[in-house]
Design an enzyme around this catalytic site. Structure first.
Site, short mmCIF file in Angstrom:
data_model
loop_
_atom_site.label_atom_id
_atom_site.label_comp_id
_atom_site.label_asym_id
_atom_site.label_seq_id
_atom_site.Cartn_x
_atom_site.Cartn_y
_atom_site.Cartn_z
N GLU A 133 -2.42 -5.19 -3.65
CA GLU A 133 -1.41 -4.42 -2.91
C GLU A 133 -0.32 -5.34 -2.37
O GLU A 133 0.86 -4.99 -2.39
CB GLU A 133 -2.07 -3.62 -1.78
CG GLU A 133 -2.93 -2.48 -2.31
CD GLU A 133 -3.42 -1.56 -1.21
OE1 GLU A 133 -3.52 -0.36 -1.46
OE2 GLU A 133 -3.74 -2.05 -0.10
N ASP A 190 0.83 -1.20 0.00
CA ASP A 190 0.00 0.00 0.00
C ASP A 190 0.87 1.26 0.00
O ASP A 190 0.64 2.20 -0.76
CB ASP A 190 -0.91 -0.03 1.24
CG ASP A 190 -1.66 1.27 1.44
OD1 ASP A 190 -2.62 1.51 0.70
OD2 ASP A 190 -1.25 2.05 2.31
#
Lengths: 226, 226
Positions: free
Chosen positions: B118, B46
């Protein structure tokens, strides 16, 4: 205005000497002074800082779950921490500010100092690439990361929110269940954290009521500490 | 469970073949399946995604101010965009899920797909370093970034919030001034955005009432789209 020579001590403290001194100047220029100023550099610097601190926490704490890593990071990259680091670098004396900001003490304003520090990370990337930023971030943050004791659990968000409010003599928040979602085995609780004194209500979700409350408190802290 | 050979098409689509196939497996493993699962990888992925998209927007739009870059990024990294990219990669068929999640359709759940994507970015970093993640993110996001028309202003947060609520047949938010802070020349307005139907109140600050409302709407969108 600080000349390039005057910026040598700062570059020594950062552990990076800029090939393009213009980037360094831009990172130190507040928008009140003129263009190019540091807001776009701050944008990329903020992202770089977040990702590099995440990577370093990931490596340092191989057994901590994501939620703990996330809380540790939030603590390391928040304005207050950046402000403290900027003070250590004596960053205020290098800033270029417009007259209004100068007069109102902009050199000491925590947000201006924290933003300039992030802009320095962005400028370092443009000057010399990702590994150079890793170097600068490591120089500044290694002592803070080394000081983290994983055995000593960080205070949870509800406790930190309570302390934040008490320090400001404000009444404590109330937590209200506002619903649940999903089937029984994947049920999520939704809780609102209401802080009337700050005119703030945030929401949290989690697989338990307690987890949802903690998330709501975390969101409130983020909003209040901005 | 998909063997390494079965993961070849996915790696081709990502433009990265993992040296350590264990990292790839971990990125595709939901916590319901067992450990090692992908939550810690998602944490670093992320951060990497946010910083790389920031760098690419910075370079593509040399004249956009920070606020616009920030909004463009929020749009590119939100769950809905990641979910769409995961669908293009057919990521659902590679996921390892526990029985409960399997039965309740976890393969199609947007949050599970977005998180796994992610995690793939995080795994790529550990496998081959920062430039390898830049490559994967570029492969996936370049068409989206190329499609952005900087001349066509993005809808502002208040408009997007209104559309989000209307699409769900919910009443519109109300904006309430809750105060001002600071001296005249650095005065900040504080506005609350109240969405009773969602039991959500967020706060925004800005140097004008309008700017504060937009920031409060932005915060509401972030909370609602989570």
């Amino acid at each position: 205005m600080a000349g390039s020579l005057g910026l040598a001590p700062l570059q020594r403290s950062l552990g990076h000497t800029f090939t393009d001194q213009g980037l360094l100047q831009a990172a130190l220029t507040h928008r009140s002074y003129g263009t190019p100023h540091n807001e776009r550099l701050e944008f990329i610097g903020d992202g770089l800082l977040n990702s590099i601190v995440a990577l370093q926490l990931y490596q340092r704490f191989p057994h901590l779950p994501e939620g703990d890593l996330s809380r540790l990071r939030a603590n390391l990259v928040r304005q207050d921490t950046l402000h403290q680091l900027a003070l250590k670098l004596d960053l205020g004396r290098y800033l270029l500010l417009g007259e209004g900001e100068l007069k109102s003490g902009g050199h000491q304003r925590p947000s201006i100092l924290a933003d300039a520090l992030e802009a320095l990370f962005g400028a370092t990337y443009l000057d010399a690439g990702f590994e150079a930023v890793v170097g600068v971030v490591t120089t500044l943050f290694a002592p803070l990361i080394a000081a983290i004791d994983p055995a000593k659990p960080m205070k949870d968000p509800k406790t930190r929110l309570q302390e934040w409010l008490q320090a400001r003599r404000k009444p404590l928040p109330t937590y209200v269940m506002s619903g649940t979602e999903g089937d029984a085995h994947v049920q999520e609780f939704i809780v609102a954290c209401e802080i009337q004194a700050c005119n703030l209500t945030t929401q949290g979700r989690g697989t338990s009521r307690r987890a949802a409350e903690q998330q709501a408190a975390e969101a409130a802290l983020r909003a209040l500490e901005k």
